[in-house]
Motif scaffolding. Sequence first.
Motif, PDB file in Angstrom:
ATOM      1  N   SER A   1       0.815  -1.208   0.000  1.00 39.21           N
ATOM      2  CA  SER A   1       0.000   0.000   0.000  1.00 39.21           C
ATOM      3  C   SER A   1       0.853   1.264   0.000  1.00 39.21           C
ATOM      4  O   SER A   1       0.367   2.344  -0.341  1.00 39.21           O
ATOM      5  N   ASN A   2       2.138   1.111   0.347  1.00 39.08           N
ATOM      6  CA  ASN A   2       3.083   2.228   0.285  1.00 39.08           C
ATOM      7  C   ASN A   2       3.962   2.147  -0.961  1.00 39.08           C
ATOM      8  O   ASN A   2       5.049   2.730  -1.008  1.00 39.08           O
ATOM      9  N   ASP A   3       3.462   1.420  -1.971  1.00 35.66           N
ATOM     10  CA  ASP A   3       4.096   1.327  -3.284  1.00 35.66           C
ATOM     11  C   ASP A   3       5.477   0.695  -3.231  1.00 35.66           C
ATOM     12  O   ASP A   3       6.380   1.063  -3.980  1.00 35.66           O
TER      13      ASP A   3
ATOM     14  N   PRO B   1       2.744  -3.879  -6.344  1.00 35.39           N
ATOM     15  CA  PRO B   1       1.434  -3.282  -6.086  1.00 35.39           C
ATOM     16  C   PRO B   1       0.791  -2.738  -7.356  1.00 35.39           C
ATOM     17  O   PRO B   1       1.478  -2.263  -8.258  1.00 35.39           O
TER      18      PRO B   1
ATOM     19  N   LEU C   1      -1.656   0.199  -8.128  1.00 35.12           N
ATOM     20  CA  LEU C   1      -2.293   1.383  -7.557  1.00 35.12           C
ATOM     21  C   LEU C   1      -2.822   2.257  -8.682  1.00 35.12           C
ATOM     22  O   LEU C   1      -2.180   2.391  -9.721  1.00 35.12           O
TER      23      LEU C   1
ATOM     24  N   GLY D   1      -3.499   6.569  -6.452  1.00 35.50           N
ATOM     25  CA  GLY D   1      -3.108   6.386  -5.063  1.00 35.50           C
ATOM     26  C   GLY D   1      -3.903   5.331  -4.319  1.00 35.50           C
ATOM     27  O   GLY D   1      -3.637   5.072  -3.152  1.00 35.50           O
ATOM     28  N   ASN D   2      -4.881   4.703  -4.997  1.00 33.23           N
ATOM     29  CA  ASN D   2      -5.711   3.689  -4.356  1.00 33.23           C
ATOM     30  C   ASN D   2      -5.090   2.308  -4.568  1.00 33.23           C
ATOM     31  O   ASN D   2      -4.880   1.888  -5.714  1.00 33.23           O
ATOM     32  N   PHE D   3      -4.775   1.610  -3.486  1.00 34.63           N
ATOM     33  CA  PHE D   3      -4.166   0.281  -3.558  1.00 34.63           C
ATOM     34  C   PHE D   3      -5.243  -0.740  -3.898  1.00 34.63           C
ATOM     35  O   PHE D   3      -6.061  -1.105  -3.069  1.00 34.63           O
ATOM     36  N   TRP D   4      -5.240  -1.205  -5.144  1.00 31.30           N
ATOM     37  CA  TRP D   4      -6.280  -2.102  -5.655  1.00 31.30           C
ATOM     38  C   TRP D   4      -5.960  -3.576  -5.431  1.00 31.30           C
ATOM     39  O   TRP D   4      -6.838  -4.394  -5.176  1.00 31.30           O
TER      40      TRP D   4
ATOM     41  N   GLY E   1      -3.292  -1.758 -14.102  1.00 33.31           N
ATOM     42  CA  GLY E   1      -4.297  -1.075 -13.285  1.00 33.31           C
ATOM     43  C   GLY E   1      -5.278  -0.285 -14.128  1.00 33.31           C
ATOM     44  O   GLY E   1      -6.493  -0.337 -13.914  1.00 33.31           O
TER      45      GLY E   1
ATOM     46  N   ASN F   1     -13.282  -0.875  -6.930  1.00 30.20           N
ATOM     47  CA  ASN F   1     -12.908  -0.694  -5.535  1.00 30.20           C
ATOM     48  C   ASN F   1     -13.411  -1.819  -4.632  1.00 30.20           C
ATOM     49  O   ASN F   1     -13.161  -1.823  -3.433  1.00 30.20           O
TER      50      ASN F   1
END
Length: 207
Positions: free
Chosen positions: A88-90, A122, A124, A127-130, A160, A183
């Motif tokens: 989630s923090n890339d 990741p 994303l 900025g949304n962690f999918w 993504g 989402n």
Amino acid sequence: AVGEALRCLLLLPDGDRAIAQTLQVLGSLSQADRTYIFRNHPHPVTGDLLISQRWEWTRPGFVAQIDNLELQNISYQELVPDWYEKLSNDQTVCFQVRNLPTSYAANYLLQGQQIQSLLVLPILIQGNFWGFLGFDRCLSDRLWTEAEQHLLRLAAAGIGCTILRHYNNVERGNLTRALARFNGSLGSNKYPNAVIGAWRNRWQWAG
């Protein structure tokens, strides 16, 4: 490999087919034995974050895991407690399975699939962690180099965008439902309204 994968994502009109073809290209040319995509989604009752496998490519001779029920509705906290924070923090996750802490419940899943080394990137959007793009090696424990990881991250970004396009096609152009499906919150307009509102605030013509 990445250039060919991005071409698939851009040129194939069917999002589902584009993603499947992209996984095959990336898996073959990165010397992986399995390539797959997991998506995040909330638990229908508790709302806790879960992951489920959605797409997969498997090299001939290896057992596909797409129908493995153990890879559906998995809790990050129970199986891989530090993955969520990193992804989630890339950040990427790359390791040899033999070095995974024995306390991790994921050990039995990975060893049961004869996985020796693993790379997870990741996915994303805005900025949304999918979810994440993953690669398994079952005949070698060689890790992916930093250069290889960097190139594959470009493919994850392209995937993504194609996933969102795929959901928009599934929902026949209904962007609100497509964003909710993207989402994992189909039936609620909270996330779609937030995204659409942000787009309008940023891009609306003020002439």
